[in-house]
Design a protein around this motif. Sequence first.
Motif, short mmCIF file in Angstrom:
data_model
loop_
_atom_site.label_atom_id
_atom_site.label_comp_id
_atom_site.label_asym_id
_atom_site.label_seq_id
_atom_site.Cartn_x
_atom_site.Cartn_y
_atom_site.Cartn_z
N SER A 1 20.54 117.42 68.03
CA SER A 1 21.98 117.53 68.18
C SER A 1 22.37 117.24 69.62
CB SER A 1 22.44 118.95 67.82
OG SER A 1 22.16 119.23 66.47
N GLN A 2 23.48 116.56 69.78
CA GLN A 2 23.97 116.18 71.10
C GLN A 2 25.30 116.88 71.36
OE1 GLN A 2 24.68 111.96 71.43
NE2 GLN A 2 24.88 112.04 73.64
N PHE B 1 20.01 110.15 76.91
CA PHE B 1 19.95 111.08 75.79
C PHE B 1 18.91 110.64 74.76
CE2 PHE B 1 20.89 113.35 71.97
CZ PHE B 1 21.13 114.62 72.46
N GLY C 1 21.40 118.83 74.88
CA GLY C 1 20.98 118.51 73.52
C GLY C 1 20.02 119.56 73.03
N ALA D 1 15.96 113.05 73.50
CA ALA D 1 15.66 113.33 72.10
C ALA D 1 14.19 113.04 71.79
CB ALA D 1 16.57 112.49 71.20
#
Length: 84
Positions: free
Chosen positions: A57-58, A13, A47, A17
Amino acid sequence: MVKAKQADLTRGFTQLATELIALDTWVESDEPILYGAVTTGDIWQFGSFDRQERKVSQDLMLYRVPTDLEILMQILVGILMQGF
């Protein structure tokens, strides 16, 4: 989409990002939100990057294949349809 190395979704993640933020500088588009996913192949997590707020945002939900395949496909189609 980012493939999580060694099934490490957290590290995957972080890479997602970073790629969404970089993509924001390369893509000229009116789309206010960029979407992405990280996956181990069996587990998916989504995400997004709000381009105006500069905020990643996850999604806390994890989607498993084949158990959550129907909802996973609905999410992917929904993301793709936003551009049309």
